[in-house]
Design a protein around this motif. Structure first.
Motif, PDB file in Angstrom:
ATOM      1  N   ALA A 256      41.041  27.344  18.221  1.00 49.84           N
ATOM      2  CA  ALA A 256      41.316  27.437  17.165  1.00 49.84           C
ATOM      3  C   ALA A 256      41.411  26.304  15.693  1.00 49.84           C
ATOM      4  O   ALA A 256      40.714  26.650  15.073  1.00 49.84           O
ATOM      5  CB  ALA A 256      43.167  27.621  17.656  1.00 49.84           C
TER       6      ALA A 256
ATOM      7  N   LEU B 234      37.593  33.958  16.856  1.00 53.90           N
ATOM      8  CA  LEU B 234      36.793  33.862  15.263  1.00 53.90           C
ATOM      9  C   LEU B 234      36.862  35.330  14.250  1.00 53.90           C
ATOM     10  O   LEU B 234      37.718  36.036  14.275  1.00 53.90           O
ATOM     11  CB  LEU B 234      35.197  34.364  15.400  1.00 53.90           C
ATOM     12  CG  LEU B 234      34.098  33.472  16.303  1.00 53.90           C
ATOM     13  CD1 LEU B 234      32.652  33.751  16.492  1.00 53.90           C
ATOM     14  CD2 LEU B 234      34.623  31.586  15.703  1.00 53.90           C
ATOM     15  N   PRO B 235      36.967  34.664  12.849  1.00 52.65           N
ATOM     16  CA  PRO B 235      37.169  34.975  11.909  1.00 52.65           C
ATOM     17  C   PRO B 235      36.392  36.328  11.742  1.00 52.65           C
ATOM     18  O   PRO B 235      35.415  36.497  13.089  1.00 52.65           O
ATOM     19  CB  PRO B 235      37.510  34.746  11.173  1.00 52.65           C
ATOM     20  CG  PRO B 235      36.853  33.082  11.286  1.00 52.65           C
ATOM     21  CD  PRO B 235      36.658  32.720  12.648  1.00 52.65           C
ATOM     22  N   PRO B 236      37.083  37.680  11.292  1.00 55.14           N
ATOM     23  CA  PRO B 236      36.398  39.092  11.382  1.00 55.14           C
ATOM     24  C   PRO B 236      34.669  38.459  11.103  1.00 55.14           C
ATOM     25  O   PRO B 236      34.524  39.309  11.169  1.00 55.14           O
ATOM     26  CB  PRO B 236      36.983  40.137  11.258  1.00 55.14           C
ATOM     27  CG  PRO B 236      38.622  39.090  11.292  1.00 55.14           C
ATOM     28  CD  PRO B 236      38.200  37.872  11.008  1.00 55.14           C
ATOM     29  N   LEU B 237      34.810  37.843   9.747  1.00 55.69           N
ATOM     30  CA  LEU B 237      33.344  38.228   9.426  1.00 55.69           C
ATOM     31  C   LEU B 237      32.406  37.164   9.703  1.00 55.69           C
ATOM     32  O   LEU B 237      31.601  36.536   8.956  1.00 55.69           O
ATOM     33  CB  LEU B 237      33.862  38.302   7.780  1.00 55.69           C
ATOM     34  CG  LEU B 237      34.562  39.564   6.894  1.00 55.69           C
ATOM     35  CD1 LEU B 237      34.754  39.404   5.405  1.00 55.69           C
ATOM     36  CD2 LEU B 237      34.760  40.944   7.182  1.00 55.69           C
ATOM     37  N   ALA B 238      33.189  36.166  10.239  1.00 57.37           N
ATOM     38  CA  ALA B 238      32.434  35.698  10.715  1.00 57.37           C
ATOM     39  C   ALA B 238      31.012  35.711  11.033  1.00 57.37           C
ATOM     40  O   ALA B 238      31.090  36.623  11.886  1.00 57.37           O
ATOM     41  CB  ALA B 238      32.957  34.263  11.646  1.00 57.37           C
TER      42      ALA B 238
ATOM     43  N   ILE C 240      37.778  25.807  14.734  1.00 63.01           N
ATOM     44  CA  ILE C 240      37.711  26.993  13.716  1.00 63.01           C
ATOM     45  C   ILE C 240      38.339  26.653  12.597  1.00 63.01           C
ATOM     46  O   ILE C 240      37.816  27.112  11.130  1.00 63.01           O
ATOM     47  CB  ILE C 240      38.480  28.699  14.551  1.00 63.01           C
ATOM     48  CG1 ILE C 240      37.734  28.854  16.228  1.00 63.01           C
ATOM     49  CG2 ILE C 240      38.398  29.276  13.937  1.00 63.01           C
ATOM     50  CD1 ILE C 240      38.768  29.958  16.213  1.00 63.01           C
ATOM     51  N   GLY C 241      39.594  26.561  12.805  1.00 63.48           N
ATOM     52  CA  GLY C 241      39.866  26.161  11.044  1.00 63.48           C
ATOM     53  C   GLY C 241      39.365  25.182  10.724  1.00 63.48           C
ATOM     54  O   GLY C 241      39.479  24.957   9.606  1.00 63.48           O
TER      55      GLY C 241
ATOM     56  N   VAL D  45      33.319  28.044  12.375  1.00 61.02           N
ATOM     57  CA  VAL D  45      33.147  30.009  12.409  1.00 61.02           C
ATOM     58  C   VAL D  45      31.920  30.264  13.075  1.00 61.02           C
ATOM     59  O   VAL D  45      31.638  31.701  12.621  1.00 61.02           O
ATOM     60  CB  VAL D  45      33.760  30.347  10.935  1.00 61.02           C
ATOM     61  CG1 VAL D  45      34.856  29.470  10.316  1.00 61.02           C
ATOM     62  CG2 VAL D  45      32.180  30.272  10.318  1.00 61.02           C
TER      63      VAL D  45
END
Length: 897
Positions: free
Chosen positions: A847, A881-885, A850-851, A855
Motif C-alpha cells: 500500500a 491498485l486504484p481502479p483506473l490504474a 502504491i501511495g 500503480v
C-alpha cells in the motif's frame, strides 16, 4: 553429505501435477538447501510457485518419524515387516485375499506405486489397492475411458500457450497450478487477442486473468456444456467429416441436448443469458480452444458426466490432438498420472491395461510370472473404509497419505482406522491424524523417506516423465516405500519377484511391461526406456510418453482419430442434466472445499515453512458479506459449520467473490494444527457412480456464530503441549509458533492461561478483568520467550510485528512495556499481513508503494519485490491498485529465487 552437497541436483517438485523441474543444492557449510527453478525443464522453464520456492524451508529432521514402531514402541525393521507380513498372511489364509488392502498416494514415486500394485494384484491376488488420487482425478480417468477407450490426456502444456481461447472450468489455476497460470498469462500478454473464460461459482484469483467469468450455480457444469454441444451442432464449428469417420453415438447425445437452449442453461446455471450466449459464441468461432478442468469438475457425484460433457464439445468440432486444442485435465498431485500408469486405482491394471479384460489380465500375469491375478475390481477409497466398518477388511496398510483428514465423512474414517484389526502406516512425520492409530497394540508405523531423499520418477499432467533425485541421505532408519513393500512381499513368500536392488530395476521392469506383447494395443508405452543402465537412469532427461521401443513418439493423440475402443472410434457420451438441489432450510449453505495458495494437502510439508504459513495461517471459511450480515457474523469472528456428519470451528473471511448461499473452507487443517477444523468431517460420503470419486464440493451445512467469550493471540518459541480451549490453531512462524485461540467462558484471572500458553513462570502482564483485556510476555534474561494478547473480540494486534519481535532482544523494562503495547513503535512501521510469501512482503508495504506512485504490478515489483518471483500473489496485489490504474503484467521471464 559432502559428495551430495558439492553439486546441484536436478529433481522435480513434490507438489501439484504441473511437475516443475527444481534445482536443489546443499550448502556445504550450513547444510541449507538452496532451491531454484530448473530453466531446462519443459514444464516450468525455471518458474516456481510459492510452495516450490520454499521447499528448502520444509526440510529437516524436526517431527520426522525415524524408527519403525510396533504398538508405539520402537522396533527393528525385521520385526516390523515380520508383523505386517504375518498379519496380511493370516488374514488371507483365514478370510481370503480380499480381506486385506493397501491405501496409497499420489505422493508416491512411480517405482513405489508399481511395486505396491504388483504385490496386491499379481501376488496377493486382490485389487484392494486404492489411492488418494481417487479423490482428485478418478472422474477424469472414467471420462477418458468412456470417450477414448483409454485413460489418455490428448494434449500438452504448449497447447495452453497456442490456444486463442482457454476455458478454465472448476479450476482456480492461479492458486492450485500457478506455473501453468503464469504460462497462460505470459501467452496472453504476447497475444492480447487471446481470451480466457473462467467457469467457477467463486470469483477466485484466477478471475483476474479472465475476459469472462461465469459464476454458475454449484454443480451445474453438465448443463452448461450440454447446451454448448447443442449450440456447436447448429454452428459452422461442427466437423461432420471427423465425426462421421472417427466417432459414434452423436445422435443420441444430441437428442439429450436438444432442449438445452441458452435460456434454459442460463436458468439452470443461475447466469445471464447474454453471458452464456457470449461464451457459446466465442467457443463456436474459435478453432484453437482448450478446455482446462480440475477438481471443480472431478469432485462431484456427476464428475464423470461433467468430463464427458466437456469432451463431447471437442469431439464434435474435431478440436482435439492438434496444437492449441483439446480437453485438458490438470491433476492435483505430483504423481497421480504415474499411479494411473501402473494401475494404482482399484479398477485398473498396470500399463493402462484393463482389469476387466481377460486378455489384459493374462498379459500382465504372464509377464509377472505371478501365481494369481486379481480378476475383479477392488474396493474404491470410500467403499474401502465402509468395508472396514462392515468387518470385511482385516488388515490395512496406509502409505504416504492421511485419510483421517482427506476422505469424506472423516470422523467415520477415523473410527474405521481405530477399528480395523491390523493397521500399518508408512509416513515421514512422527504424528498425523492417521498415524496415531498405528500406536494401537500390534499395529505398525514405518519411517519413510521424503522428498530430497527419494529416488525415482513421476509423471505430470501432460504425460511428461521426470526424475525425482535424492540430494539428502535417508534420516535415521527411514527406507524407501518400494523397499518396505519388497521386504514384506519377500516375507510373504514372493521374494523372487520382488528382488529389486534399486529403483532403476523397478523402472526397467515397468518399461518392459509397457512394451510386452505390443500386438495388444494400448496408449501407454515407454519400452523405449527399457534396459537403461544405472548411469543412464540417473541422467535420464524428462520425456513424454509414449516412447516406443523403435523410438517413435506421439506428441498429441487423436487428431486423426485412432481411438482405443475396439472400433477405433471415440464415443459421444450422453450426459443427463441433474436437477439443481432444492433449498434445504435446515442446512441452507452449499459447502465448497479446496486449497489455498501456499499450503498443500494436510500440511505435513508446507506447515513446516514460516513463509508459507504467513499468508493463510489459520483455518477459515469464506462467506458472502450479505450472508454474514444476515447471520450477525462480523469479519474475523469464529463460526461453527455443521452438517449431519459433524461440525468444525473456523475463522470468518468475508468476500464478495463468494456466492450468497455458499461457503468455502480449505482442506488443509487437521487435528495437529487446529482444535476442530477437519473440513471433511462435514462432507457427505456421496460418490460418482462411474468413478467412485467423492463429491467434496456440494455438501449442505449450517453456519452460525461460535459465541466465544474471549479471544487470544500469542507467539511463542516453543509450542505448548496442549491448548485447553474451545478453539485453537497453531502455525509455524519465524523463530517459533503463532497461536490463535478462544474459549466460551472467561476466567477471573488470565494468569493461568498465560502460564499454559507461554510455558513459563517468568512473565509479566496487564489485565483489565472488566473488559477481558489482558497482555502478557515471558522472557529469560534478554530473550523473549513469547507474547500473549487477550481481548473480548478477535484480537487486533499486528501479528507480523509480534512475530518479528520474537527474534529481537528484550534488554530492559522499557522494551517489555513497549511490547505489551501491542503495536510497533513509530520507527518500526507495521508491514501488515503477508501478501507475497516468496519475499515476505506485507500488505502495508505494498500500500505504501502504491501511495508513492507505483500503480502497476511492475512498478510495485520494482519498489518492494512483491509479485516478482512466482506470480501467485499478483491477483491479490492487482485488487489493491486504484481502479483506473493501467496494469501491465509481465510474465515473460521467471525471476531468480
Amino acid at each position: 553429505m559432502d559428495a551430495l552437497a558439492s553439486r546441484t541436483i536436478k529433481t522435480t517438485c513434490p507438489y501439484c501435477g504441473v511437475g516443475c523441474g527444481v534445482n536443489a543444492s546443499v550448502d556445504a557449510l550450513t547444510s541449507d538447501v538452496i532451491i531454484e527453478g530448473d530453466k531446462d525443464h519443459p514444464a516450468n522453464f525455471g518458474r516456481l510457485c510459492s510452495k516450490g520456492s520454499q521447499l528448502g524451508e520444509t526440510l529437516g529432521l524436526h517431527d520426522r518419524l525415524l524408527h519403525p514402531a510396533i504398538g508405539g514402541r520402537q522396533a527393528s525393521w525385521d520385526e516390523a515387516t515380520d508383523r505386517i507380513a504375518e498379519a496380511f498372511s493370516q488374514a488371507i489364509e483365514q478370510h481370503g485375499p480380499d480381506s486385506v488392502a493397501l491405501y496409497v498416494s499420489g505422493q508416491l514415486l512411480t517405482e513405489d506405486y508399481y511395486v505396491a500394485n504388483k504385490l496386491m494384484k499379481g501376488f496377493i491376488g486382490s485389487a484392494n489397492i486404492d489411492t488418494n488420487s481417487r479423490l482428485c482425478m478418478a472422474s477424469s480417468v472414467a471420462g477418458h475411458k468412456r470417450a477414448f477407450g483409454s485413460d489418455t490426456v490428448p494434449g500438452t502444456y504448449e497447447d495452453l500457450e497456442l490456444a486463442d481461447l482457454i476455458v478454465l472450468t472448476g479450476s482456480n489455476l492461479a492458486w492450485c497450478h500457478p506455473v501453468l497460470f503464469q504460462r497462460i498469462a505470459a501467452a496472453k500478454q504476447k497475444r492480447p487477442g487471446m481470451r480466457v473464460v473462467l467457469i467457477d461459482p467463486r470469483r477466485t484469483p484466477t478471475a483476474e486473468l479472465a475476459d469472462l467469468h461465469l459464476p454458475l450455480t454449484p454443480d451445474t457444469d453438465v448443463a452448461i456444456f450440454t447446451g454448448l454441444l447443442r449450440h456447436l451442432a447448429r454452428s459452422p464449428a461442427i466437423a461432420p467429416d471427423y465425426v462421421e469417420t472417427n466417432t459414434s453415438g452423436l445422435d443420441e447425445t444430441l437428442s439429450n441436448a436438444s432442449s438445452w437452449t441458452i435460456e434454459k442453461v442460463a436458468e439452470q446455471c443461475g447466469l445471464k443469458p447474454s453471458d452464456v450466449a457470449l461464451f457459446y459464441q466465442w467457443v463456436a468461432e474459435t478453432e484453437r480452444t482448450v478446455t482446462v478442468y480440475s477438481q471443480g469438475v472431478n469432485q462431484s457425484a456427476s464428475g464423470t458426466d461433467k468430463v464427458n460433457a466437456i469432451i463431447n464439445t471437442h469431439l464434435i468440432t474435431a478440436r482435439i490432438g492438434t496444437p492449441g486444442m483439446g480437453p485438458f485435465s490438470v491433476t492435483g498431485q505430483p504423481n497421480a498420472m504415474g499411479g494411473r500408469e501402473v494401475g494404482g486405482l482399484a479398477n485398473m491394471l498396470a500399463s493402462h491395461l484393463e482389469l476387466a479384460n481377460p486378455e489384459h489380465r493374462e498379459l500382465v500375469q504372464t509377464f509377472w510370472g505371478s501365481p494369481t491375478i486379481a480378476n475383479k475390481p477392488g474396493l474404491k477409497a470410500v467403499d474401502l473404509f465402509e468395508a472396514i466398518h462392515a468387518g470385511q477388511i482385516k488388515a490395512l496398510w496406509v502409505v504416504a497419505t492421511n485419510p483421517s483428514v482427506s476422505l469424506p465423512d472423516a470422523n467415520r474414517v477415523d473410527a474405521a482406522l481405530a477399528k480395523v484389526p491390523f493397521l500399518a502406516v508408512s509416513d515421514i512425520v512422527s504424528s498425523t491424524d492417521t498415524l496415531r492409530h498405528a500406536a494401537r497394540t500390534g499395529c505398525v508405523a514405518l519411517p519413510a523417506t521424503g522428498w530430497g531423499e527419494k529416488d525415482g520418477t513421476v509423471t505430470n499432467s501432460e504425460r511428461m516423465i521426470s526424475r525425482q533425485r535424492a540430494f539428502l541421505p535417508a534420516p535415521g532408519e527411514a527406507r524407501h516405500d518400494w523397499q518396505a513393500l519388497c521386504n514384506v512381499a519377500t516375507k510373504m513368500g514372493f521374494g523372487e519377484a520382488f528382488s529389486f536392488e534399486n529403483p532403476t530395476e523397478v523402472f526397467d521392469e515397468h518399461a518392459r511391461l509397457s512394451g510386452f506383447k505390443p500386438e495388444v494395443r494400448r496408449d501407454f508405452d515407454i519400452s523405449g526406456r527399457a534396459g537403461l543402465s544405472q548411469v543412464a537412469y540417473d541422467s535420464m532427461p524428462p520425456f513424454r510418453w509414449p516412447l516406443r521401443a523403435n523410438g517413435s513418439q506421439t506428441e498429441r493423440f487423436f487428431a486423426g482419430g485412432a481411438f482405443f475402443h475396439a472400433d477405433s472410434r471415440a464415443k459421444f457420451v450422453t450426459t443427463p442434466v441433474k436437477a439443481v438441489e432444492k433449498h434445504q432450510p435446515k442446512y441452507p449453505f452449499t459447502l465448497n472445499t479446496g486449497r489455498v495458495r501456499d499450503h498443500w494437502h494436510t500440511m505435513t510439508r508446507t506447515g513446516r515453512s514460516p513463509r508459507l504459513s504467513a499468508h493463510m495461517g489459520e483455518p477459515y471459511c469464506e462467506l458472502h458479506p450479505d450472508d454474514a450480515s444476515r447471520l450477525g457474523i462480523e469479519p474475523a469472528s469464529l463460526v461453527r459449520l455443521s452438517s449431519p456428519h459433524g461440525s468444525i470451528i473456523v475463522r470468518a473471511l468475508l468476500s464478495d467473490g463468494q456466492q450468497p448461499g455458499s461457503v468455502f473452507v480449505p482442506m488443509h487443517w487437521n487435528d495437529e494444527t487446529a482444535s476442530n477444523a477437519r473440513v471433511d468431517t462435514l462432507v457427505k460420503p456421496d460418490t460418482d457412480p462411474m468413478s467412485g470419486q467423492p463429491a467434496l464440493k456440494s455438501s449442505r451445512v449450517t453456519v452460525a456464530n461460535a459465541d466465544m467469550a474471549w479471544h487470544g493471540f500469542a507467539v511463542v518459541k516453543k509450542r505448548p503441549p496442549s491448548l485447553p480451549f474451545a478453539y485453537w490453531s497453531v502455525s509455524k512462524c519465524a523463530g517459533g509458533f503463532a497461536l490463535e485461540f478462544a474459549d466460551k467462558t472467561s476466567p477471573d484471572d488470565f494468569s493461568a492461561v498465560a502460564q499454559a500458553v507461554l510455558q513459563s513462570d517468568c512473565f509479566v502482564g496487564l489485565q483489565d478483568r472488566a473488559s477481558a483485556d489482558a497482555r502478557f510476555l515471558a522472557y529469560e534474561s534478554e530473550s523473549l520467550l513469547g507474547t500473549l494478547f487477550i481481548a473480548q473480540d478477535p484480537v487486533k494486534v499486528s501479528r507480523r510485528w509480534a512475530i518479528q519481535a520474537l527474534s529481537k532482544p528484550l534488554p530492559d523494562a522499557a522494551a517489555r512495556v513497549a511490547l505489551l503495547a501491542g503495536r510497533p513503535p513509530t520507527d518500526q512501521p507495521d508491514t501488515g499481513p503477508t501478501v507475497c510469501a516468496c519475499f515476505s512482503v506485507g500488505r502495508n508495504t505494498i500500500a505504501s508503494a502504491i501511495g508513492a506512485g507505483a500503480v502497476t504490478l511492475d512498478a510495485i515489483g520494482s519498489a518492494c519485490q512483491a509479485g516478482t518471483n512466482c506470480g501467485s500473489c499478483r491477483s491479490e496485489i492487482a485488487a489493491m491498485l486504484p481502479p483506473l490504474a493501467v496494469v501491465k503484467e509481465t510474465f515473460d521471464e521467471p525471476q531468480a529465487v
